[in-house]
Scaffold this motif. Structure first.
Motif, short mmCIF file in Angstrom:
data_model
loop_
_atom_site.label_atom_id
_atom_site.label_comp_id
_atom_site.label_asym_id
_atom_site.label_seq_id
_atom_site.Cartn_x
_atom_site.Cartn_y
_atom_site.Cartn_z
N LYS A 37 0.83 -1.20 0.00
CA LYS A 37 0.00 0.00 0.00
C LYS A 37 0.86 1.26 0.00
O LYS A 37 0.54 2.23 -0.65
CB LYS A 37 -0.89 0.03 1.23
CG LYS A 37 -2.07 -0.88 1.20
CD LYS A 37 -2.88 -0.65 2.45
CE LYS A 37 -4.06 -1.56 2.55
NZ LYS A 37 -4.84 -1.29 3.75
N TRP A 38 1.93 1.24 0.76
CA TRP A 38 2.79 2.42 0.85
C TRP A 38 3.38 2.75 -0.52
O TRP A 38 3.41 3.89 -0.92
CB TRP A 38 3.89 2.20 1.88
CG TRP A 38 4.66 3.45 2.13
CD1 TRP A 38 5.84 3.82 1.58
CD2 TRP A 38 4.28 4.52 2.99
NE1 TRP A 38 6.23 5.04 2.03
CE2 TRP A 38 5.29 5.50 2.91
CE3 TRP A 38 3.19 4.75 3.82
CZ2 TRP A 38 5.23 6.68 3.62
CZ3 TRP A 38 3.14 5.92 4.52
CH2 TRP A 38 4.16 6.87 4.42
N PHE A 39 3.84 1.72 -1.23
CA PHE A 39 4.38 1.92 -2.56
C PHE A 39 3.31 2.48 -3.49
O PHE A 39 3.55 3.44 -4.22
CB PHE A 39 4.94 0.61 -3.12
CG PHE A 39 5.35 0.69 -4.56
CD1 PHE A 39 6.50 1.36 -4.93
CD2 PHE A 39 4.56 0.12 -5.54
CE1 PHE A 39 6.88 1.44 -6.26
CE2 PHE A 39 4.93 0.19 -6.88
CZ PHE A 39 6.10 0.86 -7.23
N ARG A 40 2.12 1.89 -3.45
CA ARG A 40 1.04 2.29 -4.36
C ARG A 40 0.60 3.73 -4.14
O ARG A 40 0.42 4.48 -5.08
CB ARG A 40 -0.16 1.35 -4.19
CG ARG A 40 -1.42 1.83 -4.89
CD ARG A 40 -1.22 1.93 -6.38
NE ARG A 40 -2.38 2.49 -7.03
CZ ARG A 40 -2.40 3.67 -7.64
NH1 ARG A 40 -1.33 4.42 -7.70
NH2 ARG A 40 -3.48 4.10 -8.23
N TRP A 41 0.42 4.14 -2.89
CA TRP A 41 -0.19 5.43 -2.62
C TRP A 41 0.81 6.55 -2.31
O TRP A 41 0.46 7.71 -2.40
CB TRP A 41 -1.20 5.30 -1.48
CG TRP A 41 -2.32 4.42 -1.89
CD1 TRP A 41 -2.55 3.15 -1.46
CD2 TRP A 41 -3.35 4.71 -2.84
NE1 TRP A 41 -3.65 2.62 -2.08
CE2 TRP A 41 -4.17 3.56 -2.93
CE3 TRP A 41 -3.65 5.81 -3.61
CZ2 TRP A 41 -5.28 3.51 -3.76
CZ3 TRP A 41 -4.75 5.75 -4.44
CH2 TRP A 41 -5.56 4.60 -4.50
N ALA A 42 2.03 6.24 -1.94
CA ALA A 42 2.99 7.28 -1.57
C ALA A 42 4.17 7.38 -2.53
O ALA A 42 4.70 8.47 -2.74
CB ALA A 42 3.51 7.04 -0.15
N VAL A 43 4.60 6.27 -3.11
CA VAL A 43 5.81 6.28 -3.93
C VAL A 43 5.50 6.27 -5.43
O VAL A 43 6.07 7.06 -6.18
CB VAL A 43 6.71 5.08 -3.57
CG1 VAL A 43 7.97 5.08 -4.41
CG2 VAL A 43 7.06 5.12 -2.09
N LEU A 44 4.59 5.42 -5.87
CA LEU A 44 4.30 5.29 -7.30
C LEU A 44 3.78 6.59 -7.94
O LEU A 44 4.14 6.88 -9.08
CB LEU A 44 3.31 4.16 -7.54
CG LEU A 44 3.12 3.69 -8.97
CD1 LEU A 44 4.45 3.29 -9.60
CD2 LEU A 44 2.14 2.54 -9.03
N PRO A 45 2.99 7.42 -7.25
CA PRO A 45 2.56 8.69 -7.88
C PRO A 45 3.71 9.64 -8.20
O PRO A 45 3.54 10.58 -8.97
CB PRO A 45 1.63 9.30 -6.84
CG PRO A 45 1.10 8.14 -6.08
CD PRO A 45 2.24 7.17 -6.03
N LEU A 46 4.90 9.41 -7.66
CA LEU A 46 6.04 10.26 -7.97
C LEU A 46 6.54 10.05 -9.40
O LEU A 46 7.18 10.92 -9.97
CB LEU A 46 7.19 10.01 -6.98
CG LEU A 46 6.87 10.29 -5.52
CD1 LEU A 46 8.03 9.87 -4.64
CD2 LEU A 46 6.54 11.76 -5.32
N ASP A 47 6.25 8.89 -9.98
CA ASP A 47 6.62 8.60 -11.36
C ASP A 47 5.32 8.35 -12.14
O ASP A 47 4.83 7.23 -12.23
CB ASP A 47 7.53 7.37 -11.42
CG ASP A 47 8.11 7.12 -12.80
OD1 ASP A 47 7.66 7.77 -13.77
OD2 ASP A 47 9.01 6.27 -12.91
#
Length: 137
Positions: free
Chosen positions: A69-79
């Motif tokens: 979840k952290w990757f999906r909602w916090a990190v992935l939107p950066l790219d």
């Protein structure tokens, strides 16, 4: 009990058939690079959110499916390009200038957000030069 930082995030999306979204090897490589650079829950390849005293490798770095979840909602939107490639495969277009993937806002879109401003300015300048050149003296 210690509260986990990812507990209040929205649930992960799944495909219409219920399976999780999957990445290609190239996408996973880009995602792992993004996790190492930008993720504050990953320290040396170990997930701090899953840490309960023992070191735990980041699950998102070793799998092809979107499972964190952290990757999906916090990190992935950066790219945005990577996010578009993973979640909107059918509606993704390639930028005519740089080749980056983007989600078009209309069926006429040709450029990504970054190139759109630059190309529009170049076209406007060329139009203005042409208009000024044709004035009567």
């Amino acid at each position: 009990m210690k509260e986990k930082p990812y507990q209040h995030l929205p649930p992960l999306e799944h495909r219409p058939d219920g399976s999780p979204y999957r990445m290609t090897p190239a996408q996973r490589k880009r995602a792992s690079s993004l996790i190492r650079r930008e993720c504050c829950n990953c320290d040396g390849g170990n997930c701090l959110a899953l840490d309960d005293g023992d070191t735990c490798p980041c699950p998102q770095m070793v799998t092809f499916s979107i499972c964190c979840k952290w990757f999906r909602w916090a990190v992935l939107p950066l790219d945005k390009a990577l996010e578009a490639e993973i979640y909107h495969r059918d509606s993704v277009k390639r930028c005519a200038v740089c080749g980056a993937a983007f989600i078009p806002h209309s069926n006429r879109a040709k450029y990504c957000e970054v190139c759109k401003k630059r190309v529009h300015r170049q076209q406007k300048n060329a139009s203005d030069r042409k208009r000024r050149w044709k004035t009567d003296k």
